[in-house]
Design a protein around this motif. Structure first.
Motif, PDB file in Angstrom:
ATOM      1  N   GLY A 126       0.774  -0.981   0.047  1.00 21.20           N
ATOM      2  CA  GLY A 126      -0.038  -0.028  -0.001  1.00 21.20           C
ATOM      3  C   GLY A 126       0.975   1.332   0.053  1.00 21.20           C
ATOM      4  N   SER A 127       0.410   2.466   0.247  1.00 18.71           N
ATOM      5  CA  SER A 127       0.882   3.631   0.165  1.00 18.71           C
ATOM      6  C   SER A 127       0.934   4.497   1.552  1.00 18.71           C
ATOM      7  CB  SER A 127       0.295   4.515  -0.972  1.00 18.71           C
ATOM      8  OG  SER A 127       0.901   5.715  -1.286  1.00 18.71           O
ATOM      9  N   GLY A 128       1.032   5.730   1.624  1.00 25.21           N
ATOM     10  CA  GLY A 128       1.069   6.303   2.761  1.00 25.21           C
ATOM     11  C   GLY A 128      -0.368   7.007   3.145  1.00 25.21           C
ATOM     12  N   ILE A 129      -0.687   7.693   4.234  1.00 22.22           N
ATOM     13  CA  ILE A 129      -1.780   8.356   4.480  1.00 22.22           C
ATOM     14  C   ILE A 129      -1.218   9.504   5.269  1.00 22.22           C
ATOM     15  CG2 ILE A 129      -2.504   6.810   6.664  1.00 22.22           C
ATOM     16  CD1 ILE A 129      -5.194   7.041   5.693  1.00 22.22           C
ATOM     17  N   THR A 130      -2.074  10.513   5.164  1.00 22.89           N
ATOM     18  CA  THR A 130      -1.866  11.615   5.810  1.00 22.89           C
ATOM     19  C   THR A 130      -2.985  11.782   7.018  1.00 22.89           C
ATOM     20  OG1 THR A 130      -1.105  12.852   3.993  1.00 22.89           O
ATOM     21  CG2 THR A 130      -1.463  14.194   5.664  1.00 22.89           C
ATOM     22  N   LEU A 131      -2.359  11.770   8.324  1.00 22.28           N
ATOM     23  CA  LEU A 131      -3.252  11.864   9.422  1.00 22.28           C
ATOM     24  C   LEU A 131      -3.388  12.844  10.180  1.00 22.28           C
ATOM     25  CD1 LEU A 131      -2.404   8.121  10.546  1.00 22.28           C
ATOM     26  CD2 LEU A 131      -4.529   8.763   9.621  1.00 22.28           C
ATOM     27  N   GLN A 132      -4.423  13.799  10.098  1.00 20.29           N
ATOM     28  CA  GLN A 132      -4.518  14.959  10.563  1.00 20.29           C
ATOM     29  C   GLN A 132      -4.717  15.229  12.356  1.00 20.29           C
ATOM     30  OE1 GLN A 132      -6.738  17.756   8.084  1.00 20.29           O
ATOM     31  NE2 GLN A 132      -5.237  17.496   6.649  1.00 20.29           N
ATOM     32  N   GLY A 133      -4.621  16.191  12.811  1.00 18.47           N
ATOM     33  CA  GLY A 133      -4.840  16.221  14.438  1.00 18.47           C
ATOM     34  C   GLY A 133      -6.050  15.363  14.877  1.00 18.47           C
ATOM     35  N   ASN A 134      -7.255  15.846  14.035  1.00 22.80           N
ATOM     36  CA  ASN A 134      -8.327  15.147  14.540  1.00 22.80           C
ATOM     37  C   ASN A 134      -8.446  13.616  14.482  1.00 22.80           C
ATOM     38  OD1 ASN A 134      -8.660  15.573  11.673  1.00 22.80           O
ATOM     39  ND2 ASN A 134     -10.726  15.273  11.900  1.00 22.80           N
ATOM     40  N   ALA A 135      -7.766  13.143  13.268  1.00 19.84           N
ATOM     41  CA  ALA A 135      -7.696  11.733  13.262  1.00 19.84           C
ATOM     42  C   ALA A 135      -6.768  11.112  14.453  1.00 19.84           C
ATOM     43  CB  ALA A 135      -6.925  11.346  11.969  1.00 19.84           C
ATOM     44  N   LEU A 136      -5.851  11.960  14.622  1.00 19.94           N
ATOM     45  CA  LEU A 136      -4.701  11.521  15.729  1.00 19.94           C
ATOM     46  C   LEU A 136      -5.412  11.246  17.315  1.00 19.94           C
ATOM     47  CD1 LEU A 136      -1.596  13.416  14.469  1.00 19.94           C
ATOM     48  CD2 LEU A 136      -2.263  10.987  13.936  1.00 19.94           C
ATOM     49  N   ARG A 137      -6.407  12.173  17.203  1.00 23.19           N
ATOM     50  CA  ARG A 137      -6.977  12.392  18.650  1.00 23.19           C
ATOM     51  C   ARG A 137      -8.052  11.144  18.648  1.00 23.19           C
ATOM     52  NH1 ARG A 137     -10.293  17.338  18.889  1.00 23.19           N
ATOM     53  NH2 ARG A 137     -11.189  16.545  17.108  1.00 23.19           N
ATOM     54  N   GLU A 138      -8.315  10.766  17.731  1.00 26.33           N
ATOM     55  CA  GLU A 138      -9.460   9.584  17.836  1.00 26.33           C
ATOM     56  C   GLU A 138      -8.326   8.355  17.986  1.00 26.33           C
ATOM     57  OE1 GLU A 138     -12.204   9.680  18.269  1.00 26.33           O
ATOM     58  OE2 GLU A 138     -12.493  11.697  17.462  1.00 26.33           O
ATOM     59  N   LEU A 139      -7.303   8.172  17.476  1.00 23.13           N
ATOM     60  CA  LEU A 139      -6.246   7.176  17.475  1.00 23.13           C
ATOM     61  C   LEU A 139      -5.743   6.993  19.018  1.00 23.13           C
ATOM     62  CD1 LEU A 139      -4.391   7.413  14.309  1.00 23.13           C
ATOM     63  CD2 LEU A 139      -5.785   5.819  14.901  1.00 23.13           C
ATOM     64  N   ARG A 140      -5.675   8.134  19.792  1.00 21.55           N
ATOM     65  CA  ARG A 140      -5.196   8.267  20.962  1.00 21.55           C
ATOM     66  C   ARG A 140      -6.530   7.590  21.925  1.00 21.55           C
ATOM     67  NH1 ARG A 140      -3.723  13.816  23.511  1.00 21.55           N
ATOM     68  NH2 ARG A 140      -5.969  14.171  23.124  1.00 21.55           N
ATOM     69  N   ALA A 141      -7.511   7.933  21.485  1.00 23.38           N
ATOM     70  CA  ALA A 141      -8.809   7.540  22.328  1.00 23.38           C
ATOM     71  C   ALA A 141      -8.921   6.060  22.284  1.00 23.38           C
ATOM     72  CB  ALA A 141      -9.906   8.244  21.983  1.00 23.38           C
ATOM     73  N   LEU A 142      -8.592   5.602  21.120  1.00 21.32           N
ATOM     74  CA  LEU A 142      -8.537   4.182  20.846  1.00 21.32           C
ATOM     75  C   LEU A 142      -7.408   3.203  21.652  1.00 21.32           C
ATOM     76  CD1 LEU A 142      -9.604   4.067  16.816  1.00 21.32           C
ATOM     77  CD2 LEU A 142     -11.041   3.433  18.790  1.00 21.32           C
TER      78      LEU A 142
END
Ligand SMILES: Cc1cc2nc3c(=O)[nH]c(=O)nc-3n(C[C@H](O)[C@H](O)[C@H](O)COP(=O)(O)OP(=O)(O)OC[C@H]3O[C@@H](n4cnc5c(N)ncnc54)[C@H](O)[C@@H]3O)c2cc1C
Length: 376
Positions: free
Chosen positions: A43-59
């Protein structure tokens, strides 16, 4: 006690794996199925912005993601000239709050593996190579016939099966994604030392040339063009097309192009869009992520919105005793307008490109970032 006790999540992408984690962690029994044989290895890459990172932290996966990704602040704009001249450095709002960085690049399969591992760790039953043939719902639940002949009964079916969602069609919703006239070449390769954030070049023979670091050693780079049916090209021909389009771009692009030698790391994708009108549920079946809405990746928010759908759905289910119309109204209120605003903004950016119109890009981005800085 959560409003549902057992859930079938169809699709183990961003939306489905996030929903599975959030629900299983709260004590809900979760079956997570995906038609793919395993987590995609290429696969390729993905750009994760702050609001995505906030959800990753919650997970509970932020540290694991941070260790494998490449965090950065701000965006560079370069000219399509022989030096790839840097013409602007634009600070970005930290939409995930003070803690996560403004943006992080990541290798997609690494993100997928972290999410699947976490889903299994918190108790979701993950089954790859699995599909369902049909579902039938009544007031209390959903009966599911799996393709292997087995059956299941669930309180809720979550359709997180992506842009061509079988579940969306199974609900009789006839909204289908449509191409918007743009296509994107993406490649994955080594990171030149000079690439420490995303830089975009607007103009030149293509619409946009950009890149994003995904780890200390890797990056993904992309070129957006008028959509063409490229399906007849061999991987080697695809590589050659991307290399020749990249000839027009310089600065770090010179090294990216020189490194562009592995045809298996080059992909071509059409930009598409759709939004299922509210509500996204019918009875005890609900759509989230790309099954419900798709935006062209002009502001890199598709996966972020998928994570937010999953977080809000799980929050509503876990805080409430019953999955009644009030619960669905809350889910719809918190998700529909926000996800649609992101799709609309992404489409506006794409349209400005197609019309060769300058448009108020910074103003549009600022408005969306301010909205996203408040949790969904
Ligand atoms: C070119 C491009 C670049 C992008 N870049 C970014 C970016 O930088 N940042 C960002 O945030 N977003 C980006 N996106 C958007 C992002 O990739 C999607 O919005 C996101 O992956 C949606 O997640 P999802 O889980 O809804 O769908 P998917 O990731 O598509 O996952 C759906 C899953 O369902 C499975 N599935 C499909 N059908 C069935 C079925 N019938 N039964 C069981 N399983 C099934 C599939 O195998 C898949 O694993 C980009 C999109 C494109 C096209």
């Amino acid at each position: 006690m959560p409003a549902v006790q057992n859930v079938l999540v169809v699709g183990a992408g961003a939306a489905g794996s996030a929903a599975a984690i959030a629900l299983a962690r709260a004590g809900v029994r979760v079956d997570l199925i995906d038609t793919a044989a395993s987590v995609n290895a290429l696969g390729s890459g993905i750009t994760l912005q702050g609001n995505a990172l906030r959800e990753l932290r919650a997970l509970g996966v932020w540290e694991a993601c941070r260790d494998q990704g490449y965090a950065f602040e701000g965006l560079g704009l370069r000219a399509p000239d022989p030096a790839g001249t840097l013409i602007a450095e634009i600070p970005e709002l930290r939409t995930g709050g003070d803690d996560p960085p403004a943006t992080m690049g990541m290798y997609r399969p690494a993100l997928a593996q972290i999410l699947i591992d976490r889903a299994a760790e918190v108790g979701a039953r993950v089954r790859f190579g699995t599909r369902y043939n049909a579902f039938l719902q009544d007031d209390d639940g959903v009966h599911v016939d799996f393709a292997d002949g087995s059956t299941g009964r669930y309180d809720l079916l979550v359709g997180a099966d992506g842009i061509n969602s079988q579940t969306r069609r199974g609900l009789g919703i006839d909204v289908e994604p449509r191409g918007i006239g743009l296509g994107i070449w993406r490649c994955f390769g080594p990171r030149p030392e000079s690439v420490t954030r995303t830089d975009l070049i607007y103009g030149g023979p293509s619409y946009i040339a950009g890149y994003c670091p995904t780890s200390e050693d890797t990056l993904y780079a992309y070129i957006v063009e008028d959509y063409q049916d490229r399906s007849g090209l061999s991987p080697q021909q695809g590589l050659e097309v991307m290399r020749s389009l990249a000839e027009a771009y310089h600065g770090p692009w010179d090294e990216i192009r020189d490194n562009l030698t592995d045809a298996s790391r080059v992909h071509y994708t059409r930009f598409s869009t759709h939004v299922v009108p509210a509500p996204w549920h019918r009875g005890r079946v609900v759509l989230i992520g790309d099954a419900a809405h798709t935006c062209p990746p002009t502001i890199a928010q598709g996966a972020a919105q998928a994570f937010e759908d999953a977080a809000v759905l799980a929050d509503v289910i876990v805080r409430r005793d019953t999955l009644d119309e009030d619960a669905w109204a809350e889910f719809t209120d918190r998700r529909f307008a926000r996800a649609k605003a992101v799709v609309d903004a992404s489409m506006q950016l794409a349209q400005w490109q197609l019309d060769h119109e300058r448009g108020d890009v910074p103003g549009l981005m600022r408005g969306i970032s301010q909205m996203l800085a408040t949790p969904a």
